[in-house]
Design a protein around this motif. Sequence first.
Motif, PDB file in Angstrom:
ATOM      1  N   GLU A   3       0.831  -1.205   0.000  1.00  0.00           N
ATOM      2  CA  GLU A   3       0.000   0.000   0.000  1.00  0.00           C
ATOM      3  C   GLU A   3       0.862   1.250   0.000  1.00  0.00           C
ATOM      4  O   GLU A   3       0.559   2.232  -0.692  1.00  0.00           O
ATOM      5  CB  GLU A   3      -0.916  -0.008   1.226  1.00  0.00           C
ATOM      6  N   PHE A   4       1.952   1.228   0.754  1.00  0.00           N
ATOM      7  CA  PHE A   4       2.844   2.389   0.797  1.00  0.00           C
ATOM      8  C   PHE A   4       3.552   2.583  -0.544  1.00  0.00           C
ATOM      9  O   PHE A   4       3.602   3.699  -1.079  1.00  0.00           O
ATOM     10  CB  PHE A   4       3.892   2.229   1.894  1.00  0.00           C
ATOM     11  N   LEU A   5       4.104   1.488  -1.100  1.00  0.00           N
ATOM     12  CA  LEU A   5       4.899   1.594  -2.323  1.00  0.00           C
ATOM     13  C   LEU A   5       4.080   2.031  -3.523  1.00  0.00           C
ATOM     14  O   LEU A   5       4.551   2.803  -4.368  1.00  0.00           O
ATOM     15  CB  LEU A   5       5.571   0.253  -2.617  1.00  0.00           C
ATOM     16  N   PHE A   6       2.842   1.552  -3.610  1.00  0.00           N
ATOM     17  CA  PHE A   6       2.040   1.833  -4.804  1.00  0.00           C
ATOM     18  C   PHE A   6       0.833   2.727  -4.536  1.00  0.00           C
ATOM     19  O   PHE A   6       0.130   3.091  -5.487  1.00  0.00           O
ATOM     20  CB  PHE A   6       1.585   0.516  -5.439  1.00  0.00           C
ATOM     21  N   GLY A   7       0.631   3.103  -3.267  1.00  0.00           N
ATOM     22  CA  GLY A   7      -0.473   3.991  -2.951  1.00  0.00           C
ATOM     23  C   GLY A   7      -0.035   5.329  -2.381  1.00  0.00           C
ATOM     24  O   GLY A   7      -0.695   6.351  -2.589  1.00  0.00           O
ATOM     25  N   THR A   8       1.108   5.329  -1.679  1.00  0.00           N
ATOM     26  CA  THR A   8       1.618   6.553  -1.048  1.00  0.00           C
ATOM     27  C   THR A   8       2.865   7.089  -1.728  1.00  0.00           C
ATOM     28  O   THR A   8       2.991   8.293  -1.997  1.00  0.00           O
ATOM     29  CB  THR A   8       1.925   6.303   0.442  1.00  0.00           C
ATOM     30  N   PHE A   9       3.814   6.200  -2.028  1.00  0.00           N
ATOM     31  CA  PHE A   9       5.071   6.610  -2.649  1.00  0.00           C
ATOM     32  C   PHE A   9       4.876   7.382  -3.955  1.00  0.00           C
ATOM     33  O   PHE A   9       5.622   8.335  -4.212  1.00  0.00           O
ATOM     34  CB  PHE A   9       5.964   5.391  -2.870  1.00  0.00           C
ATOM     35  N   ALA A  13       6.852  10.886  -4.672  1.00  0.00           N
ATOM     36  CA  ALA A  13       7.743  11.059  -5.822  1.00  0.00           C
ATOM     37  C   ALA A  13       7.293  12.210  -6.715  1.00  0.00           C
ATOM     38  O   ALA A  13       8.102  13.046  -7.143  1.00  0.00           O
ATOM     39  CB  ALA A  13       7.809   9.761  -6.626  1.00  0.00           C
ATOM     40  N   ILE A  14       6.000  12.271  -7.008  1.00  0.00           N
ATOM     41  CA  ILE A  14       5.479  13.326  -7.887  1.00  0.00           C
ATOM     42  C   ILE A  14       5.608  14.694  -7.244  1.00  0.00           C
ATOM     43  O   ILE A  14       5.950  15.686  -7.896  1.00  0.00           O
ATOM     44  CB  ILE A  14       4.010  13.028  -8.259  1.00  0.00           C
ATOM     45  N   THR A  15       5.347  14.767  -5.928  1.00  0.00           N
ATOM     46  CA  THR A  15       5.454  16.046  -5.210  1.00  0.00           C
ATOM     47  C   THR A  15       6.889  16.558  -5.212  1.00  0.00           C
ATOM     48  O   THR A  15       7.146  17.735  -5.485  1.00  0.00           O
ATOM     49  CB  THR A  15       4.956  15.903  -3.761  1.00  0.00           C
ATOM     50  N   VAL A  16       7.844  15.662  -4.917  1.00  0.00           N
ATOM     51  CA  VAL A  16       9.260  16.052  -4.920  1.00  0.00           C
ATOM     52  C   VAL A  16       9.679  16.492  -6.315  1.00  0.00           C
ATOM     53  O   VAL A  16      10.409  17.482  -6.485  1.00  0.00           O
ATOM     54  CB  VAL A  16      10.140  14.899  -4.426  1.00  0.00           C
ATOM     55  N   ILE A  18       7.831  17.853  -8.730  1.00  0.00           N
ATOM     56  CA  ILE A  18       7.256  19.158  -9.081  1.00  0.00           C
ATOM     57  C   ILE A  18       7.862  20.278  -8.251  1.00  0.00           C
ATOM     58  O   ILE A  18       8.361  21.276  -8.790  1.00  0.00           O
ATOM     59  CB  ILE A  18       5.723  19.126  -8.901  1.00  0.00           C
ATOM     60  N   VAL A  19       7.849  20.118  -6.932  1.00  0.00           N
ATOM     61  CA  VAL A  19       8.365  21.161  -6.044  1.00  0.00           C
ATOM     62  C   VAL A  19       9.865  21.345  -6.226  1.00  0.00           C
ATOM     63  O   VAL A  19      10.377  22.470  -6.282  1.00  0.00           O
ATOM     64  CB  VAL A  19       8.032  20.830  -4.571  1.00  0.00           C
ATOM     65  N   GLY A  20      10.587  20.233  -6.336  1.00  0.00           N
ATOM     66  CA  GLY A  20      12.032  20.309  -6.506  1.00  0.00           C
ATOM     67  C   GLY A  20      12.426  20.972  -7.813  1.00  0.00           C
ATOM     68  O   GLY A  20      13.388  21.738  -7.870  1.00  0.00           O
ATOM     69  N   SER A  21      11.697  20.687  -8.884  1.00  0.00           N
ATOM     70  CA  SER A  21      11.991  21.292 -10.184  1.00  0.00           C
ATOM     71  C   SER A  21      11.758  22.794 -10.155  1.00  0.00           C
ATOM     72  O   SER A  21      12.566  23.580 -10.674  1.00  0.00           O
ATOM     73  CB  SER A  21      11.131  20.648 -11.282  1.00  0.00           C
ATOM     74  N   ILE A  22      10.658  23.208  -9.527  1.00  0.00           N
ATOM     75  CA  ILE A  22      10.369  24.645  -9.411  1.00  0.00           C
ATOM     76  C   ILE A  22      11.440  25.345  -8.587  1.00  0.00           C
ATOM     77  O   ILE A  22      11.932  26.421  -8.956  1.00  0.00           O
ATOM     78  CB  ILE A  22       8.977  24.863  -8.791  1.00  0.00           C
ATOM     79  N   ALA A  23      11.815  24.722  -7.469  1.00  0.00           N
ATOM     80  CA  ALA A  23      12.829  25.317  -6.590  1.00  0.00           C
ATOM     81  C   ALA A  23      14.173  25.426  -7.299  1.00  0.00           C
ATOM     82  O   ALA A  23      14.876  26.435  -7.176  1.00  0.00           O
ATOM     83  CB  ALA A  23      12.967  24.475  -5.322  1.00  0.00           C
ATOM     84  N   THR A 191      11.016   6.180  -8.650  1.00  0.00           N
ATOM     85  CA  THR A 191      12.294   6.642  -8.080  1.00  0.00           C
ATOM     86  C   THR A 191      12.955   7.646  -9.013  1.00  0.00           C
ATOM     87  O   THR A 191      13.566   8.624  -8.557  1.00  0.00           O
ATOM     88  CB  THR A 191      13.227   5.445  -7.840  1.00  0.00           C
ATOM     89  N   ILE A 192      12.841   7.428 -10.310  1.00  0.00           N
ATOM     90  CA  ILE A 192      13.379   8.388 -11.274  1.00  0.00           C
ATOM     91  C   ILE A 192      12.641   9.716 -11.155  1.00  0.00           C
ATOM     92  O   ILE A 192      13.245  10.794 -11.228  1.00  0.00           O
ATOM     93  CB  ILE A 192      13.283   7.822 -12.707  1.00  0.00           C
ATOM     94  N   PHE A 193      11.314   9.674 -10.957  1.00  0.00           N
ATOM     95  CA  PHE A 193      10.558  10.900 -10.699  1.00  0.00           C
ATOM     96  C   PHE A 193      11.115  11.605  -9.458  1.00  0.00           C
ATOM     97  O   PHE A 193      11.248  12.829  -9.428  1.00  0.00           O
ATOM     98  CB  PHE A 193       9.082  10.582 -10.449  1.00  0.00           C
TER      99      PHE A 193
END
Length: 227
Positions: A3-9, A13-16, A18-23, A191-193
């Motif tokens: 559930e964590f790997l495919f429901g939360t992770f 990954a997507i948040t990091v 987007i936010v990391g790219s903007i920063a 992980t690449i994301f």
Amino acid sequence: MHEFLFGTFPYIAITVMIVGSIARYERDPFTWKSSSSQLLRRKQLIIGSSLFHVGVLGILAGHFVGLLTPIAIFDAIGVSHGAKQMLAVVAGGIFGVMALVGGGMLFHRRWTDPRIRKTSSFADIAILAMLLAQLILGLGTIFSSLGHLDGHEMVKFMSWAQGIIFFDGAAASYIADVALVFKLHILLGLTIFLVFPFTRLVHMLSAPVRYFVRPGYQIVRSRRKSN
């Protein structure tokens, strides 16, 4: 853990990404580049880069359309799940082999040429290795897919991807029983994301339109310490 790997992770990954790219773009805009090594050695670059980029773009387009297009649309236009599965196998195989061959040439060039190796960071080599591993896993899923040509296995991945996009709490359960190679492929992709903002992959988000209108060039000193 599933559930964590495919429901939360996926959200982490997507948040990091987007936010990391903007920063990064706001804080260090002059590091937002592909860092081409063409001036150091052109051999292997042209054909390797062309194969790699065409292959990767084809794969990304296929994943985007195949996973995120609502199933009802395929049903409405008369595309069966089996036909969609076969198209994914054939097109994915062609573009995957192109990207793998091109990426292998680029990795060999970057790893074996002393001058290019000297100017390459750990992130440059690591992300290319991750992409090659992802391509190998992706091609590996074809053998499993050939055993499910009715297309119902593909529907599971479509339901999962669209479930993540629309915040479906049960998204992870849709792929609970798929083959391990698919799960590894998804996890490495996520992980690449995750590391995307910290690598040269950020140049994928830019179109070189401003190069035609900008007034000149600015020389920027690298923060990397020389040995």
